[in-house]
Design a protein around this motif. Structure first.
Motif, mmCIF file in Angstrom:
data_model
loop_
_atom_site.group_PDB
_atom_site.id
_atom_site.type_symbol
_atom_site.label_atom_id
_atom_site.label_comp_id
_atom_site.label_asym_id
_atom_site.label_seq_id
_atom_site.Cartn_x
_atom_site.Cartn_y
_atom_site.Cartn_z
ATOM 1 N N LYS A 16 0.835 -1.204 0.000
ATOM 2 C CA LYS A 16 0.000 0.000 0.000
ATOM 3 C C LYS A 16 0.869 1.252 0.000
ATOM 4 O O LYS A 16 0.561 2.250 -0.682
ATOM 5 N N ALA A 17 1.974 1.214 0.745
ATOM 6 C CA ALA A 17 2.874 2.370 0.784
ATOM 7 C C ALA A 17 3.439 2.658 -0.598
ATOM 8 O O ALA A 17 3.507 3.818 -1.025
ATOM 9 N N LEU A 18 3.826 1.602 -1.323
ATOM 10 C CA LEU A 18 4.385 1.784 -2.661
ATOM 11 C C LEU A 18 3.356 2.349 -3.630
ATOM 12 O O LEU A 18 3.693 3.116 -4.535
ATOM 13 N N ARG A 19 2.093 1.985 -3.429
ATOM 14 C CA ARG A 19 1.048 2.478 -4.344
ATOM 15 C C ARG A 19 0.772 3.966 -4.150
ATOM 16 O O ARG A 19 0.391 4.657 -5.099
ATOM 17 N N TYR A 20 0.957 4.449 -2.935
ATOM 18 C CA TYR A 20 0.537 5.817 -2.640
ATOM 19 C C TYR A 20 1.678 6.813 -2.443
ATOM 20 O O TYR A 20 1.447 8.025 -2.475
ATOM 21 N N VAL A 21 2.890 6.350 -2.242
ATOM 22 C CA VAL A 21 3.962 7.275 -1.899
ATOM 23 C C VAL A 21 4.253 8.274 -3.012
ATOM 24 O O VAL A 21 4.643 9.417 -2.760
ATOM 25 N N GLU A 22 4.043 7.856 -4.271
ATOM 26 C CA GLU A 22 4.377 8.763 -5.367
ATOM 27 C C GLU A 22 3.477 9.993 -5.400
ATOM 28 O O GLU A 22 3.853 11.034 -5.947
ATOM 29 N N GLN B 208 3.011 11.794 -3.003
ATOM 30 C CA GLN B 208 3.683 12.769 -2.146
ATOM 31 C C GLN B 208 4.835 13.478 -2.873
ATOM 32 O O GLN B 208 5.492 14.340 -2.292
ATOM 33 N N SER B 209 5.081 13.101 -4.115
ATOM 34 C CA SER B 209 6.126 13.701 -4.952
ATOM 35 C C SER B 209 7.503 13.706 -4.287
ATOM 36 O O SER B 209 8.153 14.748 -4.171
ATOM 37 N N PRO B 210 7.993 12.559 -3.838
ATOM 38 C CA PRO B 210 9.330 12.530 -3.227
ATOM 39 C C PRO B 210 10.413 12.727 -4.282
ATOM 40 O O PRO B 210 10.277 12.275 -5.424
ATOM 41 N N ASP B 211 11.477 13.400 -3.909
ATOM 42 C CA ASP B 211 12.651 13.510 -4.781
ATOM 43 C C ASP B 211 13.621 12.373 -4.488
ATOM 44 O O ASP B 211 14.253 11.830 -5.389
ATOM 45 N N LEU B 212 13.722 12.047 -3.199
ATOM 46 C CA LEU B 212 14.589 10.952 -2.763
ATOM 47 C C LEU B 212 13.801 10.096 -1.783
ATOM 48 O O LEU B 212 13.150 10.619 -0.884
ATOM 49 N N ILE B 213 13.860 8.786 -1.945
ATOM 50 C CA ILE B 213 13.073 7.906 -1.092
ATOM 51 C C ILE B 213 13.907 6.705 -0.655
ATOM 52 O O ILE B 213 14.644 6.125 -1.458
ATOM 53 N N TYR B 214 13.819 6.380 0.619
ATOM 54 C CA TYR B 214 14.453 5.169 1.150
ATOM 55 C C TYR B 214 13.380 4.118 1.361
ATOM 56 O O TYR B 214 12.412 4.344 2.084
ATOM 57 N N LEU B 215 13.556 2.961 0.730
ATOM 58 C CA LEU B 215 12.645 1.837 0.890
ATOM 59 C C LEU B 215 13.381 0.724 1.626
ATOM 60 O O LEU B 215 14.407 0.225 1.154
ATOM 61 N N GLU B 216 12.867 0.346 2.778
ATOM 62 C CA GLU B 216 13.524 -0.662 3.597
ATOM 63 C C GLU B 216 13.193 -2.077 3.126
ATOM 64 O O GLU B 216 12.045 -2.390 2.851
ATOM 65 N N GLY B 217 14.200 -2.896 3.041
ATOM 66 C CA GLY B 217 14.003 -4.322 2.824
ATOM 67 C C GLY B 217 13.213 -4.683 1.587
ATOM 68 O O GLY B 217 12.256 -5.447 1.653
ATOM 69 N N VAL B 218 13.573 -4.151 0.435
ATOM 70 C CA VAL B 218 12.887 -4.495 -0.813
ATOM 71 C C VAL B 218 13.292 -5.915 -1.217
ATOM 72 O O VAL B 218 14.471 -6.196 -1.423
ATOM 73 N N SER C 165 12.265 0.445 -10.361
ATOM 74 C CA SER C 165 12.540 0.844 -11.746
ATOM 75 C C SER C 165 11.626 1.982 -12.175
ATOM 76 O O SER C 165 12.062 2.942 -12.824
ATOM 77 N N GLU C 166 10.353 1.889 -11.790
ATOM 78 C CA GLU C 166 9.406 2.956 -12.122
ATOM 79 C C GLU C 166 9.826 4.285 -11.488
ATOM 80 O O GLU C 166 9.724 5.343 -12.121
ATOM 81 N N LEU C 167 10.295 4.233 -10.247
ATOM 82 C CA LEU C 167 10.746 5.456 -9.578
ATOM 83 C C LEU C 167 11.921 6.078 -10.326
ATOM 84 O O LEU C 167 11.998 7.298 -10.495
ATOM 85 N N PHE C 168 12.833 5.237 -10.786
ATOM 86 C CA PHE C 168 13.982 5.742 -11.545
ATOM 87 C C PHE C 168 13.522 6.457 -12.812
ATOM 88 O O PHE C 168 13.988 7.554 -13.129
ATOM 89 N N TYR C 169 12.591 5.824 -13.551
ATOM 90 C CA TYR C 169 12.126 6.421 -14.802
ATOM 91 C C TYR C 169 11.321 7.701 -14.558
ATOM 92 O O TYR C 169 11.102 8.484 -15.475
#
Length: 461
Positions: A371-377, A379-389, A399-403
């Motif tokens: 759910k966090a991954l679906r909604y975090v974008e 919030q328009s983050p420039d840099l994001i830390y994702l724990e334990g992917v 990959s989507e975040l990179f693009y």
């Protein structure tokens, strides 16, 4: 873990709208942000730049007729700290200021939190007079001034003999009751710190609760908490960690905050049901250090700083308990020097980082990583830390975040570079590894290797 709220602001939030301070739509957005980031609505309004902290505090002062105190230049009376334990002070965002006759004046971020007030009245055995203060200033004062002598909240060292410290000696004291349990917990934590252990486990066995230290992948038996103390020990440890001591049938995750000399340490605390009873695991995290105190090679620092400024994936690797989280928090601190929206998605926020929007997952209300991954974008983050992917979907999301021109920090477990190369050779990682802009590999505390994109791609080819 419970959702973080501020009862005062929950009661008065619509007054903000009626007084024309914020619009109803803005208030709704702030509530959504607060729920996602597991902060109270006041912090959401402040962090978003919607309200200045002083404006909000002055509003509360006027509505409640409770004085607002600026703690920046205020020195609390340390004699009053005995009335509120360090753990309660941190949990309820409350700090004693002074006592006159039978009235203890305390600064609170949430002066309508009657549970906190009742807790203080119960322990202090006197009347309470609350004043309003900034949540951040209260936390700062607690960390700066608090000194607790005889509870799990504070651990002190006395000399060279500490190397031979044995927590089991605490079992043989003449103390009884809850205070004895706290001393036992404190003694176990102290021995873990003395032996530089960052993971310890409590397992149910026939004669009690076995204490196990884990270091360099090896488990060490450190004695047993007698069966007669089991229930009280587990209950106290869970209560100190913000867990529900009355629940033992489902896993729980919390954190324990305690002080070692003048340093605040955080431990994540996980309880898990087994057929023998609950197993409890603690992982102790050191406070983050500035990046230049960890990385002294100028070329490596240039690679890292360039990666923090450009879209790509910064991958931090190492064996279990190698210090990956410690390095990542240092990276986040370094990134705050830029004017970016920095966000994290974590199981537990190990330390509060100024300038970083930290978000804790909460399975109890269905707020999981998916759910966090679906909604975090949104919030328009420039840099994001994702724990334990770990899942394929999560790697595809990276990959989507990179693009979308995002900078991503995440970690990956590998015992050495050969192990990493073999793991990344699997087909699932083919796309992911081409997006890595910087690799930080922790070989040991004193050996950290940094690769830029070009060097890494040659190595992984």
């Amino acid at each position: 873990m419970e959702t973080i709220t501020n009862k005062t602001l929950e009661k008065l939030k619509y007054e903000l709208v009626r007084d024309g301070i914020v619009s109803y739509e803005t208030l709704e957005k702030a509530e959504e942000l607060a729920n996602v980031q597991r902060i109270n609505i006041g912090q959401a309004l402040i962090n978003s730049g919607i309200l200045a902290e002083e404006t909000l505090l002055k509003f509360l002062e006027g509505k409640l007729h409770i004085p607002y105190v600026n703690l920046e230049d205020y020195e609390p009376d340390e004699k009053c700290f005995k009335y509120v334990t360090f753990a309660d002070a941190r949990r309820y965002k409350i700090i004693p200021l002074f006592k006159i006759e039978d009235v203890l004046t305390v600064a609170m971020a949430d002066p309508l939190d009657l549970f906190a007030i009742d807790k203080v009245i119960e322990s202090a055995e006197c009347s309470i007079e609350p004043v309003i203060a900034s949540e951040l200033s209260i936390i700062k004062k607690i960390d700066e001034y608090y000194k607790v002598a005889d509870t799990v909240d504070s651990i002190t060292f006395t000399g060279d003999t500490e190397e031979d410290f044995d927590w089991t000696e605490e079992l043989h004291t003449e103390e009884v009751g809850e205070e004895h349990i706290q001393h036992v917990i404190r003694a176990i934590l102290k021995q873990a710190i003395v032996e530089n252990v960052h993971e310890l486990n409590f397992e149910q066995v026939e004669d009690g609760l076995k204490v196990i230290f884990k270091k360099n992948g090896e488990a060490y038996d450190k004695g047993v908490v007698p069966a007669i103390l089991n229930t009280a020990f587990v209950s106290k440890l869970k209560t100190l960690s913000g867990l529900d001591a009355s629940v033992c049938e489902i896993p729980q995750l919390g954190k324990l905050c305690f002080k070692v000399e003048n340093t605040i340490l955080i431990a994540s605390v996980s309880s898990f049901p087994t057929i023998m009873g609950e197993r409890i695991s603690l992982k102790i995290y050191r406070p983050p250090m500035a990046l230049d105190k960890i990385i002294d090679d100028e070329k490596q620092k240039v690679i890292i700083n360039q990666a923090l400024k450009t879209p790509g994936i910064i991958l931090v690797c190492g064996s279990p308990l190698s210090g990956k989280t410690h390095i990542i928090y240092s990276l986040l601190m370094e990134a705050t020097m830029t004017n970016k929206n920095i966000m994290t998605i974590e199981s537990i926020a190990k330390y509060e980082l100024k300038g970083v929007n930290q978000c804790e997952l909460n399975e109890n209300i269905g707020f999981n990583m998916d759910k966090a991954l679906r909604y975090v974008e949104f919030q328009s983050p420039d840099l994001i830390y994702l724990e334990g992917v770990k899942t394929r979907d999560a790697f595809e999301f990276l990959s989507e975040l990179f693009y979308n021109d995002k900078t991503v920090i995440t970690e990956f477990m590998a015992n050495n570079m050969t192990d990493l190369r073999q793991k990344l050779a699997f087909d699932d990682f083919q796309s992911f590894k081409t997006l890595i802009s910087c690799l930080i590999f922790i070989h040991s505390k004193d050996s950290i290797e940094v690769f830029d994109k070009e060097t890494l791609q040659k190595y992984l080819a």
